[in-house]
Structures are given as structure tokens and as C-alpha cells.
Design a protein around this motif. Structure first.
Motif, PDB file in Angstrom:
ATOM      1  N   HIS A 122     -10.262 -87.886  76.384  1.00  0.00           N
ATOM      2  CA  HIS A 122     -10.568 -87.678  74.964  1.00  0.00           C
ATOM      3  C   HIS A 122     -11.721 -88.569  74.500  1.00  0.00           C
ATOM      4  O   HIS A 122     -12.033 -88.590  73.298  1.00  0.00           O
ATOM      5  CB  HIS A 122      -9.337 -87.921  74.098  1.00  0.00           C
ATOM      6  CG  HIS A 122      -8.345 -86.795  74.144  1.00  0.00           C
ATOM      7  ND1 HIS A 122      -8.593 -85.553  73.608  1.00  0.00           N
ATOM      8  CD2 HIS A 122      -7.101 -86.721  74.686  1.00  0.00           C
ATOM      9  CE1 HIS A 122      -7.548 -84.757  73.799  1.00  0.00           C
ATOM     10  NE2 HIS A 122      -6.633 -85.439  74.459  1.00  0.00           N
ATOM     11  N   GLU A 123     -12.343 -89.284  75.433  1.00  0.00           N
ATOM     12  CA  GLU A 123     -13.551 -90.039  75.089  1.00  0.00           C
ATOM     13  C   GLU A 123     -14.730 -89.070  74.997  1.00  0.00           C
ATOM     14  O   GLU A 123     -14.713 -88.005  75.611  1.00  0.00           O
ATOM     15  CB  GLU A 123     -13.832 -91.114  76.142  1.00  0.00           C
ATOM     16  CG  GLU A 123     -12.726 -92.156  76.297  1.00  0.00           C
ATOM     17  CD  GLU A 123     -12.619 -93.120  75.109  1.00  0.00           C
ATOM     18  OE1 GLU A 123     -13.480 -93.060  74.198  1.00  0.00           O
ATOM     19  OE2 GLU A 123     -11.670 -93.925  75.099  1.00  0.00           O
ATOM     20  N   ARG A 124     -15.747 -89.439  74.224  1.00  0.00           N
ATOM     21  CA  ARG A 124     -16.900 -88.576  74.033  1.00  0.00           C
ATOM     22  C   ARG A 124     -18.194 -89.353  74.263  1.00  0.00           C
ATOM     23  O   ARG A 124     -18.268 -90.551  73.993  1.00  0.00           O
ATOM     24  CB  ARG A 124     -16.895 -87.975  72.614  1.00  0.00           C
ATOM     25  CG  ARG A 124     -15.727 -87.026  72.359  1.00  0.00           C
ATOM     26  CD  ARG A 124     -15.823 -85.781  73.220  1.00  0.00           C
ATOM     27  NE  ARG A 124     -14.738 -84.830  73.000  1.00  0.00           N
ATOM     28  CZ  ARG A 124     -13.645 -84.760  73.762  1.00  0.00           C
ATOM     29  NH1 ARG A 124     -13.492 -85.599  74.784  1.00  0.00           N
ATOM     30  NH2 ARG A 124     -12.715 -83.860  73.517  1.00  0.00           N
ATOM     31  N   GLU A 125     -19.206 -88.626  74.745  1.00  0.00           N
ATOM     32  CA  GLU A 125     -20.480 -89.241  75.112  1.00  0.00           C
ATOM     33  C   GLU A 125     -21.108 -90.022  73.958  1.00  0.00           C
ATOM     34  O   GLU A 125     -21.791 -91.018  74.168  1.00  0.00           O
ATOM     35  CB  GLU A 125     -21.470 -88.165  75.564  1.00  0.00           C
ATOM     36  CG  GLU A 125     -20.935 -87.223  76.629  1.00  0.00           C
ATOM     37  CD  GLU A 125     -21.357 -87.631  78.024  1.00  0.00           C
ATOM     38  OE1 GLU A 125     -22.522 -87.982  78.207  1.00  0.00           O
ATOM     39  OE2 GLU A 125     -20.499 -87.590  78.923  1.00  0.00           O
ATOM     40  N   GLY A 129     -15.038 -90.516  70.540  1.00  0.00           N
ATOM     41  CA  GLY A 129     -13.745 -90.156  71.106  1.00  0.00           C
ATOM     42  C   GLY A 129     -12.707 -91.250  70.934  1.00  0.00           C
ATOM     43  O   GLY A 129     -12.921 -92.246  70.233  1.00  0.00           O
ATOM     44  N   ARG A 144     -15.419 -87.520  82.173  1.00  0.00           N
ATOM     45  CA  ARG A 144     -16.326 -86.597  81.483  1.00  0.00           C
ATOM     46  C   ARG A 144     -16.024 -85.150  81.887  1.00  0.00           C
ATOM     47  O   ARG A 144     -16.073 -84.230  81.056  1.00  0.00           O
ATOM     48  CB  ARG A 144     -17.766 -86.969  81.818  1.00  0.00           C
ATOM     49  CG  ARG A 144     -18.133 -88.348  81.309  1.00  0.00           C
ATOM     50  CD  ARG A 144     -19.360 -88.915  82.012  1.00  0.00           C
ATOM     51  NE  ARG A 144     -20.595 -88.410  81.440  1.00  0.00           N
ATOM     52  CZ  ARG A 144     -21.795 -88.783  81.858  1.00  0.00           C
ATOM     53  NH1 ARG A 144     -21.924 -89.646  82.849  1.00  0.00           N
ATOM     54  NH2 ARG A 144     -22.880 -88.296  81.286  1.00  0.00           N
ATOM     55  N   ALA A 147     -12.849 -84.104  80.093  1.00  0.00           N
ATOM     56  CA  ALA A 147     -13.062 -83.817  78.673  1.00  0.00           C
ATOM     57  C   ALA A 147     -13.489 -82.369  78.481  1.00  0.00           C
ATOM     58  O   ALA A 147     -13.023 -81.685  77.561  1.00  0.00           O
ATOM     59  CB  ALA A 147     -14.117 -84.766  78.103  1.00  0.00           C
ATOM     60  N   CYS A 151     -11.112 -79.527  76.624  1.00  0.00           N
ATOM     61  CA  CYS A 151     -11.587 -78.771  75.456  1.00  0.00           C
ATOM     62  C   CYS A 151     -11.479 -77.271  75.696  1.00  0.00           C
ATOM     63  O   CYS A 151     -11.080 -76.516  74.802  1.00  0.00           O
ATOM     64  CB  CYS A 151     -13.031 -79.154  75.135  1.00  0.00           C
ATOM     65  SG  CYS A 151     -13.194 -80.763  74.357  1.00  0.00           S
ATOM     66  N   SER A 180     -21.505 -82.407  70.239  1.00  0.00           N
ATOM     67  CA  SER A 180     -20.536 -83.253  69.533  1.00  0.00           C
ATOM     68  C   SER A 180     -19.902 -84.297  70.442  1.00  0.00           C
ATOM     69  O   SER A 180     -19.008 -85.016  70.025  1.00  0.00           O
ATOM     70  CB  SER A 180     -19.444 -82.388  68.902  1.00  0.00           C
ATOM     71  OG  SER A 180     -18.688 -81.733  69.908  1.00  0.00           O
ATOM     72  N   GLY A 181     -20.360 -84.369  71.683  1.00  0.00           N
ATOM     73  CA  GLY A 181     -19.846 -85.457  72.519  1.00  0.00           C
ATOM     74  C   GLY A 181     -19.546 -85.107  73.954  1.00  0.00           C
ATOM     75  O   GLY A 181     -19.285 -85.987  74.768  1.00  0.00           O
ATOM     76  N   LEU A 182     -19.561 -83.818  74.303  1.00  0.00           N
ATOM     77  CA  LEU A 182     -19.365 -83.428  75.697  1.00  0.00           C
ATOM     78  C   LEU A 182     -20.697 -83.511  76.438  1.00  0.00           C
ATOM     79  O   LEU A 182     -21.760 -83.428  75.832  1.00  0.00           O
ATOM     80  CB  LEU A 182     -18.815 -82.003  75.786  1.00  0.00           C
ATOM     81  CG  LEU A 182     -17.455 -81.730  75.150  1.00  0.00           C
ATOM     82  CD1 LEU A 182     -17.113 -80.254  75.277  1.00  0.00           C
ATOM     83  CD2 LEU A 182     -16.372 -82.581  75.796  1.00  0.00           C
TER      84      LEU A 182
END
Length: 209
Positions: A122-125, A129, A144, A147, A151, A180-182
Motif C-alpha cells: 500500500h506504499e506509493r511512489e 501510501g 511496487r 501495489a 490495485c 497517483s503513485g503506482l
């Protein structure tokens, strides 16, 4: 581990058959079904990227255990899609990562890489996250990948009164939301792995067939 080894051999031998198997929900146990599908997609993703056998086993086991902590959550929110959670439910849902880490830490022979999948999916780039707000270079490559798969699974996951997206719709949504972060590069690779119309999908050609 035996289940992962079996899945791993299946994906190596016939990834399309394994992906088709992942679409089935035969047990009626939502968390179990979700874990198996996530594991198969992680394995297929790893195989598509050309990862060696040992790493495929790590990805498969990480996929199976990724959301194991959800079993400690109230049943009514265990498989609820995040967009339908209220603020209190969202706060509870985020605790599943810590629960998963606690459960996995008690297991023998679980590698550091598997734990990274469990704790970082659930962390994001962009640092938005949870639970630690890590940035791209702080997230393990498997985290990564996880994630992206996580999703996708949420997008295709249906619930009463709200069916999930079809695979090609989910892949489009993934690409649209990659900023958005992926990892956009991994989203592109995952789309190639799954393909716009996966095995088992019904399509109509422009000839009417």
C-alpha cells in the motif's frame, strides 16, 4: 509453501490456464479466493518479467499472505472496496498491514522479501501510501509490483450491488491512475502480462461473431 510451489509450476507450465483459474470463485470464502487470485497474478507478473524460479516462489507466497491480516478486521469491511469505506472504516482497514506483518513474523522460513510484499503493497511512489509513506526508491521492487496487482484486484473485485470492473476497464483505470503513485512502467508491463482481453473473456468482433 506447497500451494505456492504448485501454483508456481502451473504458471511456468501454462500461465493462461493459471490466470483462468484465478477468475473462479468456487469456495465462497472471499478472503481465500482473493489470496489465491492475487498469488496467481503475482506469479504470472513475475514470469512475464522473466524472474527466476526462486523469485517466483517469493512473489507467490507474498501474494497469498499479502492481506492475511484482514481476517482480524470486522467481517463487514474485510472485502469492501476502499471507495465505499467511510473514514472510520478506512482507518480500521489500514490496520490490516500491521496485523499481516505480525502474523507473517510468526511463520518460519518466511524471507525478508515476502515480508516486504506484505508491508509495502500500500506504499506509493509519491509518498502518499501507508503505513510508512515511503517514496519510490525506498520501496522494494516486489512491493511496487504488489501495489499494482493489489490495485488491479480491487478494481475487478465485485460486491453485492456493485460489480467490479471488467479486466480491460480495470487496466485502463490503472493506467489513468498510475500518476497517483503506482510505477507507470510496471503498470504497462502488468497490462501486457494480463492483456486487454484475458483468457476466458467473452469478446464480440466487428464481424458480429
Amino acid at each position: 509453501q506447497e500451494v505456492v510451489d504448485t501454483l508456481c509450476e502451473s504458471v511456468i507450465r501454462n500461465p493462461d490456464a493459471a490466470l483462468l483459474l484465478a477468475q473462479l470463485k468456487s469456495t465462497g470464502k472471499d478472503l481465500y479466493d482473493s489470496a489465491v487470485k492475487t498469488s496467481v497474478h503475482m506469479l504470472a507478473f513475475g514470469r512475464h518479467l522473466g524472474l527466476p524460479r526462486r523469485e517466483l516462489s517469493i512473489l507467490g507466497l507474498g501474494g497469498l499472505l499479502m492481506d492475511i491480516g484482514k481476517q482480524r478486521l470486522p467481517k463487514e469491511i474485510q472485502v469492501k472496496r476502499s471507495m465505499f469505506l467511510n473514514s472510520e472504516e478506512r482507518k480500521l482497514m489500514k490496520q490490516h498491514v500491521a496485523y499481516s506483518e505480525e502474523i507473517v513474523s510468526c511463520l518460519s522460513h518466511v524471507t525478508t522479501e515476502v515480508t516486504k510484499i506484505v508491508t509495502q503493497h500500500h506504499e506509493r511512489e509519491n509518498g502518499n501510501g501507508y503505513p510508512l509513506g515511503l517514496f519510490a526508491n525506498q520501496i522494494h521492487p516486489y512491493g511496487r509490483m504488489a501495489a499494482v496487482v493489489d490495485c488491479y484486484e480491487e478494481l475487478v473485485w465485485g460486491q453485492p450491488g456493485m460489480p467490479g470492473l471488467r479486466p480491460f476497464e480495470a487496466l485502463k483505470e490503472l493506467k489513468d491512475n498510475a500518476q497517483s503513485g503506482l510505477s507507470y512502467a510496471l503498470v504497462e508491463q502488468f497490462a501486457q502480462c494480463i492483456s486487454v482481453f484475458p483468457v476466458g473473456e467473452l469478446v464480440e468482433l466487428n464481424t458480429g461473431e
